[in-house]
Design a protein around this motif. Structure first.
Motif, PDB file in Angstrom:
ATOM      1  N   ARG A  80      29.430   6.582  41.228  1.00  0.00           N
ATOM      2  CA  ARG A  80      29.272   7.688  40.404  1.00  0.00           C
ATOM      3  C   ARG A  80      27.945   8.091  40.660  1.00  0.00           C
ATOM      4  N   GLU A  82      24.333   9.555  39.195  1.00  0.00           N
ATOM      5  CA  GLU A  82      23.500   9.027  37.996  1.00  0.00           C
ATOM      6  C   GLU A  82      23.282  10.133  37.068  1.00  0.00           C
ATOM      7  N   ARG A  85      28.007  12.422  36.243  1.00  0.00           N
ATOM      8  CA  ARG A  85      28.939  11.106  36.396  1.00  0.00           C
ATOM      9  C   ARG A  85      30.313  11.707  37.079  1.00  0.00           C
ATOM     10  N   ARG A  86      30.591  13.133  37.091  1.00  0.00           N
ATOM     11  CA  ARG A  86      31.600  13.809  38.009  1.00  0.00           C
ATOM     12  C   ARG A  86      31.405  13.631  39.305  1.00  0.00           C
TER      13      ARG A  86
END
Length: 160
Positions: A80, A82, A85-86
């Motif tokens: 993911r 940083e 997160r998507r």
């Protein structure tokens, strides 16, 4: 009629060369041309599935399926983002790096190398001839990326 026969023989030779190359690659690596292209892209560094899709001319869902299969084999890993997160980043694992380092040359790579060595006018002539052949085969409307691969082929979607 003789030229038509010669054209069909040339098309069959191209198709067979693709089949032989795909079989050899599958036997040598257990991977498809598309999977090898993904690995080659990842050999240049970590990227997103969307970036891979753009670079090889495939849809993002197709790339996701390819990445799933490469992940199952332990050749790539997802992480993911940083800051977002998507966002998902794909990178080679150590096994993936070893695979890329030992990867055999394939039909697509050798074609690309030899094609780029042609004079500009000759490249244009080859592209024009191939596009015309696609039109003659009623294949000019079929969506396709620059991946030479045979396998399951879905029929073209009918426009509504």
């Amino acid at each position: 009629m003789e030229r038509g026969r010669q054209a069909l023989i040339a098309l069959r030779r191209i198709t067979r060369a693709m089949e032989f190359s795909a079989r050899r690659l599958a036997k040598d690596t257990g991977l498809t041309n598309s999977q090898l292209m993904v690995l080659r892209i990842l050999g240049q560094g970590e990227v997103t599935p969307g970036s891979i899709a753009i670079q090889i001319g495939l849809t993002q869902p197709t790339v996701t399926t390819l990445v799933d299969r490469l992940t199952e084999r332990g050749l790539v890993a997802r992480r993911r983002g940083e800051t977002d997160r998507r966002q998902v980043w794909i990178a080679l694992t150590e096994s993936g790096k070893a695979m890329v380092a030992s990867m055999p040359s394939d039909l697509q790579m050798s074609f690309h190398t030899e094609f780029t060595e042609l004079a500009d006018w000759e490249q244009a002539m080859v592209v024009a001839a191939l596009e015309r052949v696609a039109a003659l085969l009623k294949a000019d409307k079929i969506e396709a990326g620059p991946v030479l691969e045979l396998g399951e082929i879905a029929p073209p979607q009918e426009s509504l």
